[in-house]
Each structure stands twice: as structure tokens, then as C-alpha cells.
Design a protein around this motif. Structure first.
Motif, PDB file in Angstrom:
ATOM      1  N   THR A  68      15.805   8.040 -11.227  1.00 46.95           N
ATOM      2  CA  THR A  68      14.586   7.324 -11.620  1.00 46.95           C
ATOM      3  C   THR A  68      13.331   7.836 -10.931  1.00 46.95           C
ATOM      4  N   GLY A  69      13.470   8.767  -9.992  1.00 44.12           N
ATOM      5  CA  GLY A  69      12.321   9.283  -9.268  1.00 44.12           C
ATOM      6  C   GLY A  69      11.468  10.196 -10.115  1.00 44.12           C
ATOM      7  N   THR A  70      10.369  10.658  -9.528  1.00 40.50           N
ATOM      8  CA  THR A  70       9.467  11.593 -10.204  1.00 40.50           C
ATOM      9  C   THR A  70       9.388  12.873  -9.385  1.00 40.50           C
ATOM     10  N   PRO A  71       9.939  13.955  -9.925  1.00 42.62           N
ATOM     11  CA  PRO A  71      10.667  14.054 -11.196  1.00 42.62           C
ATOM     12  C   PRO A  71      12.083  13.510 -11.060  1.00 42.62           C
ATOM     13  N   SER A  72      12.753  13.338 -12.197  1.00 44.83           N
ATOM     14  CA  SER A  72      14.145  12.881 -12.178  1.00 44.83           C
ATOM     15  C   SER A  72      15.071  14.071 -12.410  1.00 44.83           C
ATOM     16  N   PHE A  73      16.264  13.986 -11.809  1.00 46.27           N
ATOM     17  CA  PHE A  73      17.231  15.070 -11.895  1.00 46.27           C
ATOM     18  C   PHE A  73      18.524  14.627 -12.582  1.00 46.27           C
ATOM     19  N   LEU A  74      18.691  13.350 -12.751  1.00 44.36           N
ATOM     20  CA  LEU A  74      19.872  12.779 -13.384  1.00 44.36           C
ATOM     21  C   LEU A  74      19.430  11.780 -14.443  1.00 44.36           C
ATOM     22  N   GLY A  75      20.377  11.067 -15.028  1.00 42.74           N
ATOM     23  CA  GLY A  75      20.032  10.094 -16.048  1.00 42.74           C
ATOM     24  C   GLY A  75      20.011  10.698 -17.439  1.00 42.74           C
ATOM     25  N   GLU A  76      19.567   9.915 -18.398  1.00 44.10           N
ATOM     26  CA  GLU A  76      19.629  10.328 -19.809  1.00 44.10           C
ATOM     27  C   GLU A  76      18.726  11.505 -20.116  1.00 44.10           C
ATOM     28  N   SER A  77      17.518  11.518 -19.539  1.00 50.12           N
ATOM     29  CA  SER A  77      16.551  12.573 -19.861  1.00 50.12           C
ATOM     30  C   SER A  77      15.863  13.055 -18.589  1.00 50.12           C
ATOM     31  N   PRO A  78      16.496  13.919 -17.816  1.00 51.91           N
ATOM     32  CA  PRO A  78      15.888  14.419 -16.580  1.00 51.91           C
ATOM     33  C   PRO A  78      14.564  15.127 -16.849  1.00 51.91           C
ATOM     34  N   THR A  79      13.597  14.933 -15.956  1.00 48.95           N
ATOM     35  CA  THR A  79      12.278  15.547 -16.133  1.00 48.95           C
ATOM     36  C   THR A  79      12.055  16.750 -15.221  1.00 48.95           C
ATOM     37  N   ALA A  80      12.988  17.045 -14.332  1.00 48.74           N
ATOM     38  CA  ALA A  80      12.865  18.242 -13.492  1.00 48.74           C
ATOM     39  C   ALA A  80      12.787  19.474 -14.388  1.00 48.74           C
ATOM     40  N   THR A  81      12.018  20.445 -13.965  1.00 49.39           N
ATOM     41  CA  THR A  81      11.738  21.620 -14.795  1.00 49.39           C
ATOM     42  C   THR A  81      12.994  22.315 -15.282  1.00 49.39           C
ATOM     43  N   ALA A  82      13.980  22.489 -14.399  1.00 50.85           N
ATOM     44  CA  ALA A  82      15.202  23.215 -14.771  1.00 50.85           C
ATOM     45  C   ALA A  82      16.262  22.312 -15.378  1.00 50.85           C
TER      46      ALA A  82
END
Length: 221
Positions: A68-82
Motif C-alpha cells: 500500500t506504500g508509495t510506490p507499491s511493490f505488491l498487491g493487485e497493481s504495483p506502481t513501482a517502475t519495474a
């Protein structure tokens, strides 16, 4: 070899040249499993080969939720660049130029962070720190990947371990053989030979790998 060439080789191994009995969707699934196993084998010896980093900013934080952090690395739709995190390689405090100011040690539990300075533990989806952290930090990790293996002659980049990409359809074949209920001894024998060569190659690349790889249940025929 391109993804299309690798999946074509897989079809040769299973003796199913078209989609009559094994669809492209089936091939995608088996090749995904084969490549996932390939990457796991690499990471057991030298996860730095697939290492990427992502900067995160913390302010008095005792932990960071990867989902849930910013960026996210897990969960349904991770937002981390890679994309989605599979394995953590390192966690470091950096300055504005990206130079490492402090390296944190990964430990096995939140309790261990109480007695280990400059450390972190992965607890559920959270990184728990040994003290409140403020500043910019780089999370180094191995990301999940998605490759299209079939269709209109895909030519997507796979990775730089090109000379061992023949292992991907071989490993995919082992997954198929479980379903098929029959095994080709020559193919499995070749898989064992190439796995041994791959292991030796990765150990030679990684100065640290030889110190611990023999403790890892790394491969089997």
C-alpha cells in the motif's frame, strides 16, 4: 533466441507442432513456468543478475508497506517502475546523487531488528525497520516479468543469459511431462547436463556464489 523460437522448440520437444491438442495458451502457461523456474535458479546463486532498484522516501517511518506504500511493490497493481517484487536483494540509505550512505541488513523477524542495528525484516507485506527512518532509500529487488511467447512471432527481449536460453523450453517440458504422464529420457538427460553447465557458469560469474551455493537445493534431473 526469440520467445517465438523458444516456444517453437518447446513444441518440438512435446511433439505438438500445432494447436490441435496443445493451444498457444497452453504453451504460454508452460513457458511461463519454465522461465519462472529459470529465473529462480539464477536467483539462488546470483540474484544481482536481475536486480533493479526503486527509490522510496520515508519520514520517521518504523515500517513500509510494500502493498500500500508509495510506490507499491505488491498487491493487485504495483506502481513501482519495474513492477511486482519477487525477492529483496538490498535496502540502502542514499544521498541525492544515489551514493550509498548506509546499508541495512535483512533479518528473519521483527524481533531480530531489536537486536541488530541498521536492519530490516519482511513481515507479511511490510518492511519493519530497526529504528524510525527518514530520508531517501533504495530498495533493490528482483521483479516479476511477463513475456509473450507465442502469437505473431514475438521478438521481445528475454534477458542477457542468452547462451542458456535453451534451458527455458527444457524446463517447460518438465512441467508438461507432469501433465502428459510420459517423459523423454533424452530430453531429461539434456536438461540435467545443461543445468550443471548453467550452475557452473553462474558460480563463475558470482564471486559470492561459490561460498553458499552448495547449501542450496538448486536443481535436479
Amino acid at each position: 533466441m526469440t520467445p517465438a523460437e523458444l516456444s517453437a522448440r518447446f513444441r518440438l520437444y512435446i511433439d505438438e507442432p500445432d494447436q490441435t491438442f496443445v493451444s498457444d495458451a497452453n504453451v504460454e502457461s508452460f513457458m511461463d513456468e519454465g522461465y519462472r523456474e529459470f529465473r529462480n535458479l539464477v536467483c539462488d546463486i546470483d540474484p544481482q543478475i536481475y536486480d533493479v532498484s526503486q527509490a522510496i522516501t520515508l519520514t520517521g517511518a518504523n515500517d513500509f508497506d510494500l502493498a500500500t506504500g508509495t510506490p507499491s511493490f505488491l498487491g493487485e497493481s504495483p506502481t513501482a517502475t519495474a513492477g511486482r517484487l519477487v525477492r529483496i536483494n538490498a535496502f540502502n540509505r542514499v544521498n541525492g546523487s544515489g551514493e550509498v550512505l548506509e546499508r541495512f541488513q535483512g533479518v528473519s523477524s521483527a524481533r531480530s531488528t531489536d537486536v541488530t542495528g541498521s536492519s530490516y525484516a519482511l513481515v507479511g507485506t511490510k518492511l519493519v525497520f530497526s529504528r524510525p527512518l527518514t530520508g531517501t532509500y533504495n530498495l533493490h529487488y528482483v521483479p516479476e516479468v511477463s513475456i509473450t511467447w507465442t502469437g505473431d512471432a514475438p521478438s521481445t527481449y528475454v534477458d542477457d543469459l542468452v547462451v542458456f536460453h535453451d534451458l527455458i523450453p527444457l524446463l517447460a517440458y518438465r512441467q508438461y511431462a507432469i501433465i502428459d504422464g510420459a517423459e523423454s529420457e533424452p530430453i531429461l538427460r539434456q536438461t540435467g547436463i545443461r543445468l550443471e553447465q548453467f550452475k557452473e557458469y553462474l558460480q563463475a560469474r558470482s564471486a559470492d556464489g561459490c561460498d553458499y551455493v552448495d547449501l542450496v537445493a538448486w536443481y535436479g534431473n
